[in-house]
Write a protein that holds these residues in place. Structure first.
Motif, PDB file in Angstrom:
ATOM      1  N   LEU A  78       0.816  -1.212   0.000  1.00 48.94           N
ATOM      2  CA  LEU A  78       0.000   0.000   0.000  1.00 48.94           C
ATOM      3  C   LEU A  78       0.853   1.267   0.000  1.00 48.94           C
ATOM      4  O   LEU A  78       0.399   2.325  -0.447  1.00 48.94           O
ATOM      5  N   ALA A  79       2.093   1.148   0.501  1.00 49.68           N
ATOM      6  CA  ALA A  79       2.975   2.312   0.554  1.00 49.68           C
ATOM      7  C   ALA A  79       3.861   2.453  -0.687  1.00 49.68           C
ATOM      8  O   ALA A  79       4.574   3.445  -0.830  1.00 49.68           O
ATOM      9  N   ALA A  80       3.829   1.471  -1.582  1.00 50.98           N
ATOM     10  CA  ALA A  80       4.703   1.481  -2.756  1.00 50.98           C
ATOM     11  C   ALA A  80       4.355   2.635  -3.696  1.00 50.98           C
ATOM     12  O   ALA A  80       3.195   3.050  -3.803  1.00 50.98           O
ATOM     13  N   VAL A  81       5.365   3.149  -4.374  1.00 49.56           N
ATOM     14  CA  VAL A  81       5.177   4.208  -5.371  1.00 49.56           C
ATOM     15  C   VAL A  81       5.828   3.771  -6.676  1.00 49.56           C
ATOM     16  O   VAL A  81       6.710   2.908  -6.697  1.00 49.56           O
ATOM     17  N   CYS A  82       5.386   4.378  -7.751  1.00 57.21           N
ATOM     18  CA  CYS A  82       5.814   3.990  -9.092  1.00 57.21           C
ATOM     19  C   CYS A  82       7.032   4.808  -9.527  1.00 57.21           C
ATOM     20  O   CYS A  82       7.023   6.038  -9.458  1.00 57.21           O
ATOM     21  N   THR A  83       8.084   4.120  -9.988  1.00 56.42           N
ATOM     22  CA  THR A  83       9.276   4.798 -10.499  1.00 56.42           C
ATOM     23  C   THR A  83       8.973   5.404 -11.868  1.00 56.42           C
ATOM     24  O   THR A  83       8.379   4.740 -12.722  1.00 56.42           O
ATOM     25  N   PRO A  84       9.366   6.657 -12.119  1.00 59.62           N
ATOM     26  CA  PRO A  84       9.144   7.269 -13.438  1.00 59.62           C
ATOM     27  C   PRO A  84       9.865   6.485 -14.536  1.00 59.62           C
ATOM     28  O   PRO A  84      10.916   5.889 -14.309  1.00 59.62           O
ATOM     29  N   GLY A  85       9.254   6.482 -15.724  1.00 58.93           N
ATOM     30  CA  GLY A  85       9.893   5.795 -16.839  1.00 58.93           C
ATOM     31  C   GLY A  85       8.899   5.036 -17.681  1.00 58.93           C
ATOM     32  O   GLY A  85       7.752   5.465 -17.868  1.00 58.93           O
ATOM     33  N   PHE A  86       9.302   3.875 -18.159  1.00 57.96           N
ATOM     34  CA  PHE A  86       8.546   3.045 -19.087  1.00 57.96           C
ATOM     35  C   PHE A  86       7.089   2.873 -18.667  1.00 57.96           C
ATOM     36  O   PHE A  86       6.798   2.405 -17.569  1.00 57.96           O
ATOM     37  N   GLN A 117       9.426  -6.294  -9.778  1.00 62.58           N
ATOM     38  CA  GLN A 117      10.484  -6.711 -10.686  1.00 62.58           C
ATOM     39  C   GLN A 117      10.607  -5.719 -11.850  1.00 62.58           C
ATOM     40  O   GLN A 117      11.710  -5.323 -12.228  1.00 62.58           O
ATOM     41  N   ILE A 118       9.468  -5.325 -12.407  1.00 63.56           N
ATOM     42  CA  ILE A 118       9.463  -4.346 -13.497  1.00 63.56           C
ATOM     43  C   ILE A 118      10.023  -3.016 -13.011  1.00 63.56           C
ATOM     44  O   ILE A 118      10.839  -2.365 -13.683  1.00 63.56           O
ATOM     45  N   ASP A 119       9.595  -2.606 -11.824  1.00 59.47           N
ATOM     46  CA  ASP A 119      10.056  -1.338 -11.268  1.00 59.47           C
ATOM     47  C   ASP A 119      11.580  -1.349 -11.077  1.00 59.47           C
ATOM     48  O   ASP A 119      12.268  -0.361 -11.370  1.00 59.47           O
ATOM     49  N   ASP A 120      12.119  -2.474 -10.606  1.00 62.33           N
ATOM     50  CA  ASP A 120      13.565  -2.588 -10.406  1.00 62.33           C
ATOM     51  C   ASP A 120      14.311  -2.580 -11.736  1.00 62.33           C
ATOM     52  O   ASP A 120      15.433  -2.068 -11.826  1.00 62.33           O
ATOM     53  N   GLU A 129      14.146  -5.761 -21.160  1.00 63.76           N
ATOM     54  CA  GLU A 129      13.677  -6.990 -20.522  1.00 63.76           C
ATOM     55  C   GLU A 129      12.276  -6.848 -19.938  1.00 63.76           C
ATOM     56  O   GLU A 129      11.708  -7.820 -19.441  1.00 63.76           O
ATOM     57  N   ILE A 130      11.736  -5.650 -19.975  1.00 63.98           N
ATOM     58  CA  ILE A 130      10.468  -5.383 -19.284  1.00 63.98           C
ATOM     59  C   ILE A 130       9.260  -5.961 -20.012  1.00 63.98           C
ATOM     60  O   ILE A 130       8.349  -6.514 -19.381  1.00 63.98           O
TER      61      ILE A 130
END
Length: 246
Positions: A78-86, A117-120, A129-130
């Motif tokens: 619930l606390a996760a946020v999305c990394t900018p990008g793809f 995994q995608i975010d990393d 690889e996404i």
């Protein structure tokens, strides 16, 4: 079954056949099993909902497989946020969907593992690889949302049935056949309904019909309506129909 409702998911670890220092990890949640057991999803849909994470035998993530996130706490999701990008907007929507699944106590762990995994990958610049991981995650989220919705619908139906049974019991506690026209036949109908209720049958349709189609016309002096309602109920309840109306 042995541990009852305490088990929310089962995590299975398999050695990688080509590398004994690595394992493949699969998590199966109670939601998946319940949905399959009640035929809400097919076997193939069940398999599609499972996620395989590659990890080192020591338990840490291996090769960006997302294994370290395979059993996250709900608070962390619930606390996760999305990394900018793809595909940031689409990934943000994915994360919102996963959070909603987590709030409903669905199988959010494997979904979040793939999303993380995608975010990393984005953080590491591995954008090439996404695509396959991203495309595989979309139907898994959809299937888990459907499983959650089916579970909510089942709970709502159970609650409605329980409310209906409570209303029936309340109605039976206060109901007494009115004296007057065709009293014996109406009393016989009521006795049959009470006996069926004691046996655990749903008698709410019969009570509703008795009040609406028999007592209603009786109160207005509509004896033709009373007779029609009585005969219909007797036929439904398996009571022999006679020509006596005293």
């Amino acid at each position: 079954d042995r541990f009852g409702q305490d088990v929310k998911s089962v995590q299975l670890n398999f050695y990688d056949k080509d590398n004994k220092t690595s394992i493949r990890q699969c998590t199966v949640s109670q939601t998946h099993i319940n949905s399959f057991a009640t035929k809400q999803i097919s076997q193939q849909q069940l398999l599609d909902m499972l996620t395989i994470a590659r990890m080192s035998a020591g338990g840490s993530a291996s090769g960006g497989g997302g294994g370290s996130y395979s059993n996250p706490a709900k608070e962390a999701v619930l606390a996760a946020v999305c990394t900018p990008g793809f595909k940031e907007g689409d990934r943000g929507k994915m994360l919102i969907d996963i959070k909603e699944i987590a709030k409903l106590d669905g199988g959010f762990g494997p979904l979040f593992a793939r999303w993380k995994q995608i975010d990393d990958m984005i953080k590491a610049g591995k954008t090439e690889e996404i695509i396959p991981v991203y495309n595989a995650l979309i139907p898994k989220i959809t299937l888990e949302q459907a499983a959650c919705n089916n579970r909510i619908a089942t709970r709502s139906m159970d609650a409605a049935n329980e409310h209906n049974r409570a209303q029936v019991q309340a109605a039976m506690m206060g109901y007494v056949p009115h004296t007057g026209y065709a009293y014996r036949r109406r009393a016989t109908i009521w006795a049959r309904i009470k006996a069926m209720n004691a046996q655990g049958h749903d008698v709410s349709p019969f009570i509703e019909s008795l009040v609406k189609n028999v007592d209603g016309p009786l109160g207005t002096g509509n004896y033709d309506g009373v007779r029609a309602g009585i005969i219909r109920l007797e036929q439904q309840l398996g009571i022999p129909v006679t020509f006596i109306w005293q």
